[in-house]
Design a protein around this motif. Structure first.
Motif, PDB file in Angstrom:
ATOM      1  N   ARG A  29      36.666  21.735  46.419  1.00  0.00           N
ATOM      2  CA  ARG A  29      36.418  21.161  47.740  1.00  0.00           C
ATOM      3  C   ARG A  29      35.649  22.166  48.594  1.00  0.00           C
ATOM      4  NH1 ARG A  29      41.553  20.283  49.963  1.00  0.00           N
ATOM      5  NH2 ARG A  29      41.399  22.328  50.975  1.00  0.00           N
ATOM      6  N   VAL A  30      34.669  21.653  49.325  1.00  0.00           N
ATOM      7  CA  VAL A  30      33.870  22.503  50.207  1.00  0.00           C
ATOM      8  C   VAL A  30      33.611  21.749  51.505  1.00  0.00           C
ATOM      9  CG1 VAL A  30      31.657  21.649  49.316  1.00  0.00           C
ATOM     10  CG2 VAL A  30      31.769  23.910  50.341  1.00  0.00           C
ATOM     11  N   THR A  31      33.553  22.479  52.593  1.00  0.00           N
ATOM     12  CA  THR A  31      33.183  21.898  53.891  1.00  0.00           C
ATOM     13  C   THR A  31      31.881  22.539  54.349  1.00  0.00           C
ATOM     14  OG1 THR A  31      35.463  21.424  54.527  1.00  0.00           O
ATOM     15  CG2 THR A  31      33.855  21.590  56.299  1.00  0.00           C
TER      16      THR A  31
ATOM     17  N   GLN B 126      34.904  32.057  55.074  1.00  0.00           N
ATOM     18  CA  GLN B 126      35.633  31.191  55.993  1.00  0.00           C
ATOM     19  C   GLN B 126      36.335  30.118  55.195  1.00  0.00           C
ATOM     20  OE1 GLN B 126      33.109  29.557  58.987  1.00  0.00           O
ATOM     21  NE2 GLN B 126      33.001  31.455  60.143  1.00  0.00           N
ATOM     22  N   LYS B 127      37.604  29.970  55.411  1.00  0.00           N
ATOM     23  CA  LYS B 127      38.387  28.934  54.753  1.00  0.00           C
ATOM     24  C   LYS B 127      38.993  28.030  55.813  1.00  0.00           C
ATOM     25  CE  LYS B 127      37.863  30.887  50.680  1.00  0.00           C
ATOM     26  NZ  LYS B 127      37.030  30.277  49.636  1.00  0.00           N
ATOM     27  N   ALA B 128      39.073  26.752  55.456  1.00  0.00           N
ATOM     28  CA  ALA B 128      39.709  25.832  56.397  1.00  0.00           C
ATOM     29  C   ALA B 128      41.183  26.174  56.514  1.00  0.00           C
ATOM     30  CB  ALA B 128      39.544  24.403  55.909  1.00  0.00           C
ATOM     31  N   GLY B 129      41.671  26.212  57.691  1.00  0.00           N
ATOM     32  CA  GLY B 129      43.074  26.537  57.920  1.00  0.00           C
ATOM     33  C   GLY B 129      43.661  25.675  59.012  1.00  0.00           C
ATOM     34  N   ARG B 130      44.909  25.888  59.238  1.00  0.00           N
ATOM     35  CA  ARG B 130      45.581  25.107  60.255  1.00  0.00           C
ATOM     36  C   ARG B 130      45.080  25.523  61.626  1.00  0.00           C
ATOM     37  NH1 ARG B 130      51.977  25.071  59.972  1.00  0.00           N
ATOM     38  NH2 ARG B 130      51.601  23.614  58.276  1.00  0.00           N
ATOM     39  N   SER B 131      44.834  24.558  62.485  1.00  0.00           N
ATOM     40  CA  SER B 131      44.329  24.851  63.815  1.00  0.00           C
ATOM     41  C   SER B 131      45.328  25.688  64.588  1.00  0.00           C
ATOM     42  CB  SER B 131      44.073  23.533  64.561  1.00  0.00           C
ATOM     43  OG  SER B 131      43.864  23.785  65.926  1.00  0.00           O
TER      44      SER B 131
ATOM     45  N   LEU C 244      30.844  18.156  56.927  1.00  0.00           N
ATOM     46  CA  LEU C 244      31.025  17.243  55.810  1.00  0.00           C
ATOM     47  C   LEU C 244      31.917  17.923  54.781  1.00  0.00           C
ATOM     48  CD1 LEU C 244      30.229  14.619  54.281  1.00  0.00           C
ATOM     49  CD2 LEU C 244      28.304  15.899  53.329  1.00  0.00           C
ATOM     50  N   THR C 245      33.045  17.301  54.482  1.00  0.00           N
ATOM     51  CA  THR C 245      33.966  17.831  53.473  1.00  0.00           C
ATOM     52  C   THR C 245      33.811  17.019  52.195  1.00  0.00           C
ATOM     53  OG1 THR C 245      35.531  18.545  55.163  1.00  0.00           O
ATOM     54  CG2 THR C 245      36.373  18.313  52.928  1.00  0.00           C
ATOM     55  N   ILE C 246      33.553  17.714  51.099  1.00  0.00           N
ATOM     56  CA  ILE C 246      33.274  17.038  49.826  1.00  0.00           C
ATOM     57  C   ILE C 246      34.238  17.547  48.760  1.00  0.00           C
ATOM     58  CG2 ILE C 246      31.543  16.600  48.041  1.00  0.00           C
ATOM     59  CD1 ILE C 246      29.401  17.128  50.111  1.00  0.00           C
ATOM     60  N   LEU C 247      34.887  16.611  48.101  1.00  0.00           N
ATOM     61  CA  LEU C 247      35.693  16.923  46.919  1.00  0.00           C
ATOM     62  C   LEU C 247      34.884  16.479  45.708  1.00  0.00           C
ATOM     63  CD1 LEU C 247      38.507  17.865  45.889  1.00  0.00           C
ATOM     64  CD2 LEU C 247      39.182  15.457  45.908  1.00  0.00           C
TER      65      LEU C 247
ATOM     66  N   LEU D  14      33.834  27.881  48.585  1.00  0.00           N
ATOM     67  CA  LEU D  14      34.796  26.835  48.243  1.00  0.00           C
ATOM     68  C   LEU D  14      36.126  27.054  48.949  1.00  0.00           C
ATOM     69  CD1 LEU D  14      34.253  26.320  44.393  1.00  0.00           C
ATOM     70  CD2 LEU D  14      33.360  24.955  46.286  1.00  0.00           C
ATOM     71  N   GLU D  15      36.680  25.973  49.453  1.00  0.00           N
ATOM     72  CA  GLU D  15      38.004  26.054  50.087  1.00  0.00           C
ATOM     73  C   GLU D  15      39.121  25.936  49.067  1.00  0.00           C
ATOM     74  OE1 GLU D  15      36.437  23.611  54.012  1.00  0.00           O
ATOM     75  OE2 GLU D  15      37.871  22.732  52.631  1.00  0.00           O
ATOM     76  N   TYR D  16      38.818  25.216  47.986  1.00  0.00           N
ATOM     77  CA  TYR D  16      39.855  24.949  46.983  1.00  0.00           C
ATOM     78  C   TYR D  16      39.183  24.690  45.642  1.00  0.00           C
ATOM     79  CZ  TYR D  16      43.068  22.066  44.259  1.00  0.00           C
ATOM     80  OH  TYR D  16      43.816  21.550  43.254  1.00  0.00           O
ATOM     81  N   GLN D  17      39.819  25.130  44.579  1.00  0.00           N
ATOM     82  CA  GLN D  17      39.280  24.858  43.246  1.00  0.00           C
ATOM     83  C   GLN D  17      40.406  24.911  42.222  1.00  0.00           C
ATOM     84  OE1 GLN D  17      36.323  27.619  41.767  1.00  0.00           O
ATOM     85  NE2 GLN D  17      35.562  26.166  40.257  1.00  0.00           N
TER      86      GLN D  17
END
Length: 808
Positions: free
Chosen positions: A92-94, A165-170, A131-134, A83-86
């Motif tokens: 949220r997961v990508t 792995q977490k989504a982060g700023r490019s 695919l990013t899902i909330l 999970l990227e966020y909870q």
């Protein structure tokens, strides 16, 4: 038993595959399987039937046949890692979803909330296939989300590398921010400079002129300190290593532009060169953006973790439990099913193992393993389920140890400096020499004008056009190559490919097709009825070669088989329609009456034949050979005259004769090559002075791909797993390899031509500067014109080269 084969005239309404005549149907629509029909009903119930109006048969075939496969997503540590966020309500997961292939897929996946009320929002990216899902985790779990995707045919590809792995700023955001600062400064300084241009520096309102000049000074400060800081850092790093790259004269020129301009403004000497300074930095950063904007959706640094699954099935007494593979311990019993990877080095306890090591070692033929023998991590089981006992944890497995060895992780040695840096070294000394000569001359002629002349030389000699040529030429080439399915990690790779003089190929999966082998039958001809009987017996076995025989021999309906027997190491037999059919080794198929035939005996040694016997008499043999990619002979003939070629394969010598026919007698051809052997070969060739390009596809090529001057991974799908490399070449584009190499060389020629044009501008500017006549107006005209000229020449000439090679 009676079965009807696929009917080529009937296509599945959902996925488009061929349907059997008795295929399930609903609403007068036919479906290849119950899964596709279920998805159709699911979409109809959710009022998503317009999905089928967007494209003909757009759907992917559902894969959810065993819900227990996703049990690992119930593990709290796995969920937390994905999970990227909870928060208390939403998560949220990508996910990577390889099945995304068209606009219809995107539309469906962004309407998931209509299939399950627990989905809040979903966003699909066609380019990255992510695919990013909330979702509301109180109404649906992460496992439920993944099962929903699998149920409609979009099963995510969740691998070990995804954990943590977490989504982060490019990383590129800083470059864009700097470009924005430089662009803002450039645009406003130009507005303040226009009155100076049109009044030739004689604005009647003195207060207004002073305001414009100080405003330009203020705008130029963030451009110098923030936007241009990478050039100063690079120049300083280069000097600390006692080297001079192109950033050294660039930093010198930028620094001198600001210092001279600030002096002019503060002491009311003139407007300075802030327009040239901000324009120069803006164009340089634009060149970097153009060069860096390549294929961020592809990962060029994938390792074994991107290949391994997250979990496996552990057998605890009579129960099977899904556990993370990172938690496996020595002594654990695990179950590996058909097409699943072996996660850790183990001993076979139960079952018939046929391990496909092609991606790990390059062996094209699955290896049969008996109970009590060792199997290694990374192999893929083909056949029924097997039970293994782990002898080493994953982190200590042979594959991970290989990947972590010093030889594999060491940096690429002897990387050559770029064209620009090599020229920049001489350019810097030339500029300093001219500045010194100018100072000496003006010291004798008019010492009061010496500072102006020297600083003017250093200002106008800034190699802005020189620095722009390379990124725009190679950046254009990278974009064109991407359209032709060659994706490279950076523009530097184009330059490196232009210097290659030796190409080393892997065989399995690179020269040959990953799926399918060529199968030929030799011996006494079989009737259609006899082939039907062969297929009936072959279908009873899970052995990979039996499956291929069944697929090759099948001509119609299946015939019931009785007294089926499978004898490890020999073959299979069965009674069918009153005949005894045997498939396997020569002795087995001859019912103990084998005759010696030299050619077939050799084939037996390679393990790529299946002999056929009917009623106590051998009738012939199915011979399996690699299926080389179509058009390969023409490509190799073209490369042979320009490059040294070599083939390194982990396979047997069974294909040596065919490889010699393709490559010629002069080529270096080595079989039974381990990953270390390939790495050593590439290293030795590079140390001998060759610029080597390695072309491979599997984990067994990873070290060689890393060590070579250029490593190109061949993949059937650019979004699928490929080992770390400089570029990913889709298999269908392998035949364009000679054209890519030729274009790289011609693109390098365009860079040299751009350098010549740039130097002409520099000579003109230096003539003004050294004579003490460089005015802000001349500088404002000369520097942007030279930059724009070089950029236009670079892009137009590179596209012309691409069209000449048939790549654009």
């Amino acid at each position: 038993m009676s079965t009807t084969g696929p009917h080529p005239a009937i296509s599945c309404f959902h996925c488009g595959l061929s349907c059997a005549e008795d295929a399930p149907a609903i609403d007068e629509k036919r479906f290849c399987c119950e899964g596709c029909r279920t998805v159709y009903r699911l979409l109809q119930d959710a009022r998503l039937g317009s999905y089928y109006a967007r494209d003909a048969a757009p759907g992917a075939r559902p894969t959810l046949t065993d819900r227990s496969r996703f049990a690992y997503l119930d593990l709290p540590e796995t969920v937390a890692a994905l999970l990227e966020y909870q928060d208390e309500r939403q998560a949220r997961v990508t996910l990577s979803v390889p099945g995304i292939h068209c606009a219809s897929c995107v539309w469906l996946l962004e309407n998931l909330y209509r299939l399950d009320a627990g989905i809040v929002r979903s966003t699909a990216n066609l380019a990255t296939r992510h695919l990013t899902i909330l979702f509301d985790h109180r109404r649906i779990t992460l496992r439920g989300v993944v099962e929903l995707l699998a149920r409609i045919g979009y099963e995510p590809d969740i691998r070990l590398a995804a954990l943590g792995q977490k989504a982060g700023r490019s990383p590129a955001w800083k470059l864009y921010a700097r470009l924005g600062v430089a662009g803002f400064g450039f645009a406003n300084v130009m507005l303040f400079s226009l009155p100076e241009y049109f009044s030739a520096g004689q604005i009647s309102e003195g207060g207004l002129s002073t305001t414009f000049r100080f405003a330009s000074l203020v705008l130029a400060i963030p451009v110098l300190l923030y936007a241009a800081q990478d050039y100063f850092r690079s120049a300083w790093a280069s000097l600390r290593q006692r080297m001079i790259n192109l950033d050294v004269p660039l930093a010198l020129g930028i620094g001198m532009l600001f210092a001279r301009s600030a002096f002019d403004v503060l002491f009311d000497v003139g407007p300075g060169y802030f327009d040239s300074l901000t324009g120069l930095v803006f164009f340089l950063l634009a060149g970097r953006v153009f060069q860096q904007k390549t294929f961020a959706h592809l990962s060029f640094d994938r390792d074994y973790r991107s290949y391994f699954p997250i979990s496996c099935l552990r057998r605890d007494g009579a129960c099977d439990t899904t556990v993370s593979i990172a938690g496996l311990r020595s002594g654990d019993r695990i179950v590996v099913r058909h097409q699943e990877l072996i996660p850790a080095d183990s001993i076979l306890v139960f079952g018939e193992a046929h391990i496909d090591y092609s991606f790990v070692t390059g062996e094209s033929v699955p290896r049969q393993v008996a109970a009590g023998q060792r199997v290694y991590a990374g192999g893929r089981q083909t056949g029924g389920a097997i039970e293994l006992e782990v002898i080493r944890p994953v982190a200590q497995s042979n594959l991970v140890s290989l990947w972590s060895s010093d030889q594999f992780v060491q940096a690429r040695a002897g990387a050559r400096r770029s064209i620009a840096d090599r020229i920049g070294q001489y350019f810097t000394f030339a500029v300093l020499l001219i500045a010194a000569g100018t100072a000496a001359a003006w010291a004798m002629i008019d010492p009061d004008r010496l500072p102006h002349a020297v600083t003017s030389v250093l200002v106008v000699a800034c190699p802005c056009a020189l620095a722009l040529a390379r990124p725009f030429v190679f950046g254009t080439a990278v974009r064109i190559w991407g359209d032709q399915r060659l994706f490279v990690r950076a523009a530097d790779v184009v330059e490196a490919m232009a210097e290659v003089d030796e190409i080393i190929f892997d065989k399995t999966g690179t020269l040959t097709q990953a799926q399918g082998q060529r199968v030929a039958y030799e011996g006494e001809a079989l009737t259609d009825k006899e082939r039907e009987l062969v297929a009936a017996v072959a279908r009873q076995s899970t052995h990979p070669l039996s499956r291929r025989v069944a697929a090759t021999a099948a001509v119609g309906a299946l015939t019931p088989v009785t007294h089926f027997e499978e004898v490890p190491g020999h073959g299979i037999s069965g009674e069918v329609d009153g005949h005894t059919v045997r498939l396997g080794t020569r002795d087995w198929a001859s019912f103990g009456n084998a005759m010696r035939e030299g050619r077939e005996a050799n084939s037996d040694a390679s393990g790529q034949v299946v002999h056929v016997g009917f009623d106590h008499r051998r009738r012939g043999v199915y011979v399996f050979s690699a299926a080389y990619r179509e058009g390969l002979d023409g490509v190799l003939a073209e490369l042979r005259g320009r490059y040294q070629l070599a083939v390194l394969t982990g396979d047997t010598r069974a294909e040596d004769e065919r490889l010699r026919a393709l490559f010629g007698d002069e080529v270096a051809l080595r079989s039974h090559q381990s990953p270390h052997d390939k790495l050593d070969y590439v290293t030795v060739r590079q140390q001998a002075g060759h610029q080597v390009m390695m072309v491979g596809d599997g984990l067994n090529d990873a070290g060689a791909l890393r060590a070579a001057r250029v490593g190109i991974a061949v993949s059937e799908d650019s979004a699928a797993f490929a080992p770390a490399s400089d570029g990913v070449l889709e298999a269908g584009a392998l035949m364009r390899l000679p054209r890519f190499l030729r274009m790289a060389q011609r693109a390098r020629g365009v860079v040299y031509l751009s350098f010549v044009v740039s130097l002409v501008y520099n000579v003109i500017g230096l003539s003004f500067a050294a004579s003490g006549h460089l005015s802000p107006l001349v500088s404002a005209i000369l520097m942007p014109v030279s930059s724009v000229t070089v950029v236009m020449l670079a892009t137009v000439a590179t596209r012309w080269v691409a069209r000449r090679e048939g790549l654009a």
